[in-house]
Design a protein around this motif. Structure first.
Motif, PDB file in Angstrom:
ATOM      1  N   GLU A 298      -0.868   4.405   4.854  1.00  0.00           N
ATOM      2  CA  GLU A 298      -0.134   4.863   3.669  1.00  0.00           C
ATOM      3  C   GLU A 298       0.523   3.675   2.981  1.00  0.00           C
ATOM      4  N   TRP A 299       0.658   3.791   1.662  1.00  0.00           N
ATOM      5  CA  TRP A 299       1.410   2.795   0.891  1.00  0.00           C
ATOM      6  C   TRP A 299       2.725   3.406   0.453  1.00  0.00           C
ATOM      7  N   ARG A 300       3.827   2.702   0.694  1.00  0.00           N
ATOM      8  CA  ARG A 300       5.140   3.170   0.285  1.00  0.00           C
ATOM      9  C   ARG A 300       5.767   2.165  -0.676  1.00  0.00           C
ATOM     10  N   ALA A 301       6.173   2.632  -1.842  1.00  0.00           N
ATOM     11  CA  ALA A 301       6.863   1.776  -2.803  1.00  0.00           C
ATOM     12  C   ALA A 301       8.355   2.037  -2.712  1.00  0.00           C
ATOM     13  N   SER A 302       9.140   0.991  -2.920  1.00  0.00           N
ATOM     14  CA  SER A 302      10.588   1.147  -2.949  1.00  0.00           C
ATOM     15  C   SER A 302      11.146   0.179  -3.972  1.00  0.00           C
ATOM     16  N   LYS A 303      12.421   0.288  -4.246  1.00  0.00           N
ATOM     17  CA  LYS A 303      13.075  -0.581  -5.220  1.00  0.00           C
ATOM     18  C   LYS A 303      12.991  -2.036  -4.828  1.00  0.00           C
ATOM     19  N   TYR A 304      12.942  -2.297  -3.516  1.00  0.00           N
ATOM     20  CA  TYR A 304      13.011  -3.678  -3.036  1.00  0.00           C
ATOM     21  C   TYR A 304      11.671  -4.238  -2.588  1.00  0.00           C
ATOM     22  N   GLY A 305      10.621  -3.467  -2.667  1.00  0.00           N
ATOM     23  CA  GLY A 305       9.318  -3.975  -2.275  1.00  0.00           C
ATOM     24  C   GLY A 305       8.473  -2.905  -1.633  1.00  0.00           C
ATOM     25  N   GLY A 306       7.162  -3.004  -1.787  1.00  0.00           N
ATOM     26  CA  GLY A 306       6.271  -2.020  -1.203  1.00  0.00           C
ATOM     27  C   GLY A 306       5.755  -2.481   0.149  1.00  0.00           C
ATOM     28  N   TYR A 307       5.263  -1.538   0.946  1.00  0.00           N
ATOM     29  CA  TYR A 307       4.738  -1.881   2.261  1.00  0.00           C
ATOM     30  C   TYR A 307       3.789  -0.776   2.711  1.00  0.00           C
ATOM     31  N   PHE A 308       2.977  -1.125   3.733  1.00  0.00           N
ATOM     32  CA  PHE A 308       2.041  -0.175   4.303  1.00  0.00           C
ATOM     33  C   PHE A 308       2.622   0.440   5.576  1.00  0.00           C
ATOM     34  N   LEU A 309       2.223   1.675   5.855  1.00  0.00           N
ATOM     35  CA  LEU A 309       2.514   2.340   7.117  1.00  0.00           C
ATOM     36  C   LEU A 309       1.200   2.654   7.810  1.00  0.00           C
ATOM     37  N   TRP A 310       1.180   2.475   9.161  1.00  0.00           N
ATOM     38  CA  TRP A 310      -0.024   2.684   9.948  1.00  0.00           C
ATOM     39  C   TRP A 310       0.296   3.543  11.163  1.00  0.00           C
ATOM     40  N   ASP A 311      -0.705   4.227  11.641  1.00  0.00           N
ATOM     41  CA  ASP A 311      -0.570   4.998  12.890  1.00  0.00           C
ATOM     42  C   ASP A 311      -0.173   4.050  14.014  1.00  0.00           C
ATOM     43  N   LYS A 312       0.867   4.420  14.765  1.00  0.00           N
ATOM     44  CA  LYS A 312       1.375   3.510  15.798  1.00  0.00           C
ATOM     45  C   LYS A 312       0.375   3.271  16.932  1.00  0.00           C
ATOM     46  N   GLU A 313      -0.631   4.142  17.051  1.00  0.00           N
ATOM     47  CA  GLU A 313      -1.650   3.979  18.076  1.00  0.00           C
ATOM     48  C   GLU A 313      -2.913   3.312  17.542  1.00  0.00           C
ATOM     49  N   MET A 314      -2.835   2.793  16.297  1.00  0.00           N
ATOM     50  CA  MET A 314      -4.000   2.169  15.676  1.00  0.00           C
ATOM     51  C   MET A 314      -4.454   0.953  16.464  1.00  0.00           C
ATOM     52  N   LYS A 315      -5.760   0.841  16.679  1.00  0.00           N
ATOM     53  CA  LYS A 315      -6.346  -0.275  17.412  1.00  0.00           C
ATOM     54  C   LYS A 315      -7.085  -1.198  16.440  1.00  0.00           C
ATOM     55  N   ILE A 316      -6.846  -2.488  16.554  1.00  0.00           N
ATOM     56  CA  ILE A 316      -7.500  -3.475  15.683  1.00  0.00           C
ATOM     57  C   ILE A 316      -8.340  -4.412  16.564  1.00  0.00           C
TER      58      ILE A 316
END
Length: 227
Positions: free
Chosen positions: A209-227
């Motif tokens: 997911e992409w989250r925008a905020s007043k101070y900057g945007g960032y991504f959120l990922w599933d905590k169990e995601m494997k890379i």
């Protein structure tokens, strides 16, 4: 007389401009993601107590950039809505260019610009300086802190118990954030559009997911995601 600059020449003279600054440095760029060389030069000027003004125009500044800028006592950062100009100047010369102060642009894009020296064309230099200072005046000064950034992340993660920001996922995986971002790009979870990272459909399919905020945007990922 102004000097024409291609991409490599713009990079070269940008470094020379920063290195030769003895009084005041102005960096105006919509997108802001500094490479290590530019960071080193700015850190050196900060140690010399040089007045540095940075104006950017996109809210998606990385938290890492915000936290790094916070540590530089003589750097003042401002946000200018609808900023498209790119201009870098000190007390002796300035660069007006298509190139953002953004690592991707400096390496991958075909850019153009002009170098203006005050001693060669004082009228043109002064006109550019006047407009740069106007942009600074109409910009909102931003004073960020690590605590603010962490608070924003925490507030958003309270509603996303199974999600982690990129930096927190990198910590969990015991790798650096930049390394994780490179892997996410390489594996097709992110892609570069308009000089910044965007989620791909593959990234969304795994819960990104992409989250925008007043101070900057960032991504959120599933905590169990494997890379």
């Amino acid at each position: 007389m102004a000097k024409f600059l291609n991409t490599s020449a713009t990079n070269y003279f940008l470094e020379e401009l920063i290195k030769s600054t003895n009084d005041k440095l102005i960096l105006i760029s919509p997108f802001l993601k500094l490479n290590n060389r530019i960071k080193e030069l700015l850190e050196d000027k900060n140690r010399m107590k040089i007045d540095i003004r940075i104006v950017y125009g996109k809210i998606e500044m990385k938290n890492e950039e915000i936290n790094w800028l916070k540590e530089l006592s003589f750097v003042r950062t401002s946000f200018c809505e609808n900023l498209h100009a790119k201009c870098y100047m000190n007390e002796k010369m300035c660069i007006v260019t298509s190139m953002n102060l953004y690592e991707f642009s400096q390496v991958n894009n075909n850019e153009m610009g002009i170098l203006i020296k005050r001693d060669d064309d004082q009228e043109l230099y002064n006109d550019t300086k006047e407009e740069a200072e106007r942009i600074i005046r109409v910009s909102d000064e931003v004073r960020m802190s690590v605590e603010k950034v962490e608070k924003i992340e925490k507030e958003n993660e309270e509603d996303q118990h199974d999600k982690l920001t990129t930096s927190k996922l990198a910590t969990k995986l015991k790798i650096k954030t930049d390394e994780l971002l490179s892997k996410l790009l390489k594996d097709g979870y992110l892609e570069i559009k308009n000089e910044k990272e965007h989620l791909t459909q593959k990234g969304k399919d795994v819960g990104g997911e992409w989250r925008a905020s007043k101070y900057g945007g960032y991504f959120l990922w599933d905590k169990e995601m494997k890379i």
